[in-house]
Enzyme design. Sequence first.
Site, PDB file in Angstrom:
ATOM      1  N   LEU A  74       3.791 -17.257  12.614  1.00 50.92           N
ATOM      2  CA  LEU A  74       2.396 -17.006  12.960  1.00 50.92           C
ATOM      3  C   LEU A  74       1.763 -16.452  11.698  1.00 50.92           C
ATOM      4  O   LEU A  74       1.980 -15.292  11.331  1.00 50.92           O
ATOM      5  CB  LEU A  74       2.286 -16.002  14.111  1.00 50.92           C
ATOM      6  CG  LEU A  74       0.869 -15.613  14.548  1.00 50.92           C
ATOM      7  CD1 LEU A  74       0.116 -16.824  15.103  1.00 50.92           C
ATOM      8  CD2 LEU A  74       0.910 -14.495  15.592  1.00 50.92           C
ATOM      9  N   GLU A  92       5.215  -7.036   9.759  1.00 53.74           N
ATOM     10  CA  GLU A  92       4.314  -6.802   8.627  1.00 53.74           C
ATOM     11  C   GLU A  92       4.794  -5.583   7.843  1.00 53.74           C
ATOM     12  O   GLU A  92       5.205  -4.583   8.435  1.00 53.74           O
ATOM     13  CB  GLU A  92       2.879  -6.529   9.109  1.00 53.74           C
ATOM     14  CG  GLU A  92       2.267  -7.598  10.008  1.00 53.74           C
ATOM     15  CD  GLU A  92       1.915  -8.872   9.272  1.00 53.74           C
ATOM     16  OE1 GLU A  92       1.882  -8.857   8.023  1.00 53.74           O
ATOM     17  OE2 GLU A  92       1.673  -9.894   9.943  1.00 53.74           O
ATOM     18  N   ASP A 141       4.001 -10.542   2.143  1.00 52.93           N
ATOM     19  CA  ASP A 141       4.840  -9.345   2.125  1.00 52.93           C
ATOM     20  C   ASP A 141       6.323  -9.705   2.130  1.00 52.93           C
ATOM     21  O   ASP A 141       7.164  -8.913   1.685  1.00 52.93           O
ATOM     22  CB  ASP A 141       4.503  -8.418   3.297  1.00 52.93           C
ATOM     23  CG  ASP A 141       4.466  -9.116   4.646  1.00 52.93           C
ATOM     24  OD1 ASP A 141       4.644 -10.346   4.693  1.00 52.93           O
ATOM     25  OD2 ASP A 141       4.238  -8.425   5.670  1.00 52.93           O
ATOM     26  N   CYS A 197       6.155 -13.235  13.737  1.00 57.29           N
ATOM     27  CA  CYS A 197       6.912 -14.470  13.818  1.00 57.29           C
ATOM     28  C   CYS A 197       8.040 -14.330  14.827  1.00 57.29           C
ATOM     29  O   CYS A 197       8.193 -13.312  15.493  1.00 57.29           O
ATOM     30  CB  CYS A 197       7.506 -14.808  12.445  1.00 57.29           C
ATOM     31  SG  CYS A 197       6.294 -14.802  11.105  1.00 57.29           S
ATOM     32  N   SER A 247      -3.775  -1.596  18.812  1.00 57.36           N
ATOM     33  CA  SER A 247      -3.717  -0.883  20.088  1.00 57.36           C
ATOM     34  C   SER A 247      -3.506   0.608  19.841  1.00 57.36           C
ATOM     35  O   SER A 247      -3.139   1.027  18.745  1.00 57.36           O
ATOM     36  CB  SER A 247      -2.587  -1.437  20.966  1.00 57.36           C
ATOM     37  OG  SER A 247      -1.348  -0.835  20.653  1.00 57.36           O
TER      38      SER A 247
END
Length: 648
Positions: free
Chosen positions: A55, A82, A105, A2, A375
């Site tokens: 998001l 997160e 969360d 976000c 990644s």
Amino acid sequence: MCGITGFWNTSIEVNADKLQELAQQMSDTLLHRGPDSGGIWVDEAAGIALGHRRLAIVDLSPEGHQPMLSANGRYAIVFNGEIYNFLELRQELTKYGHAFRGHSDTEIMLAGFSQWGVKQAIERFNGMFAFALWDRQERLLHLGCDRLGEKPLYYGWIGQTFLFGSELKALKAHPNFQAEINRDALTLFVRHCYVPAPYSIYKGIYKLPPATLLTWNGTDIRPAPIPYWSAKEAAEFGVANPFTGSEQEAIDQMEALLLDAVGLRMMADVPLGAFLSGGIDSSTVVALMQAQSSQPVKTFTIGFYEDGYNEAQYAKAVAQHLKTDHTELYVTPAEALAVIPKLPTLYDEPFSDASQIPTFLVSEMARRQVTVSLSGDGGDELFGGYNRYFWGRNIWQKVGWMPQALRQTAANALTSVSPQTWDRALGGLSNLLPSKYQASGSGFKAHKLAEVLAVSDPEAMYMGLVSHWKNPEALVIGGLEQPTNLTDRQRWAKVPSFTESMMYLDTVTYLPDDILVKLDRASMGVSLEGRIPFLDHRVVELAWRIPLSMKIRNNKGKWLLRQILDKYVPNNLIDRPKAGFGVPIDSWLRGPLRDWAEALLDEKRLQREGFFNPGPIREKWEEHLAGDRDWQYYLWDILMFQAWLEVN
């Protein structure tokens, strides 16, 4: 993932409508970070306003909406990131009597703060995060950042107003913001190609450093961030308490931990994939993802038509072996060049790692299919992947025995001989330079080797190798270079070897200030969440306990990771010299970017703006155009500042 922002006005009473209006202005600048929904929360009596753009990744329902209040009403939070172990924490908190209305969360964080207190709760979080937490009972505002610096948070005081936000553009939207360029930060930028934390390009505005908590009570006393975890302590503890099992036990333990770290980062209620370059780090992440997935993992690669910059064929071979759902996109020079005008707005402050261009392009491509992408960042720093870790040691063994006066004489000779004698002068030593310099002309290699020869010790050699402009105070008018984690040796971890010192310094400088900034802005610029399994703090702590001999062996890095990856991918698909994620800026500056660069580097313009001494810049520009030297890194620094200045 976000975008968060807000402010605390302690000087005058502001009504709720005005607080709401200002917070909305700030929040609207972060729409790209959170296109799914947004919210504002204000405490009129205190003058606090919190803004959030969402998001949605986990718990897509309205129960995950922010700003969010704790169940007991004490805390209000805006949170970006997160918490990967939130299900484990939820079970623990349930035993204490906490009840939850949703499955986000964020709700777990608030319950954790209520149960354990702010610092103790953060220490239990495994995740990437930046948050602002308002304690309505104690009238305290807390800002917190994850351990390795994955998520950004800027803050600062403008008079009696405290501002914060995920990106500088949010702070700039507040009417009290004062945009005075910090010339001291500019000197740091032209050395490093980024502005290192805690500094920002603006006076009075700071980046919250990794693993810190800032708490303010609204008084005139402006506190400093306090660490709750330390990469330095993790490194020192690790080398003091090394792993004592066999090599196979080290491989097995690291593989198990990486499987767990990857698995935690695969939790999402939206489509998920991974960036795949075909190198060791990204291939390891994808292999461990595919090992835990019943469906082909979506993987993404960018390819270039220019020789020396394309690794797409290697990624494709790995993807075919692992049977992923692979997408590759070959980018033309025109498509890559079209990204450049977006960079000043995307990054908000000068940033000149040219791999920002392909990172944006691969993020843009991935976002067409997924909302989350994993990644392989962090593997080089933790497992000894950068070429300088092994050739740096080798070259110092070759020249370190020489008295410094003799080395300085040799350095002077290298930079004064004619081009016809450069190759003979360099001899075999030039082969010890990093791979990115091997393709350069002999003149460039001579000057680079001369820089190495002239230093006083290996630490100074490292400083030179990670620096662009070597004397930035002579370049930036009125700039003084401030201390950083790199220049203040008191902040360095006490580790046994020069190689481990380099690995540590990269972990606390180059990784958070360059690599993670690049990934965050490129991915969030297209509303894509990037996740990095190697930066699970448990992996970091175990990696420091692994002996260096299990990381670098026979002048190759990442030995331990190679053993893990060998179980999933044949060695012949992976074993090749390390390559960067770059673009041919050197030739572009002599070709399609020449007119654009010439306008930004115009001597009269530089004099009028008054930030740089034009002489050294014009000299390097003319040498670069003539093909006498490759000054792409130095020139890109100046060009990215000039482009940023033009927009801002």
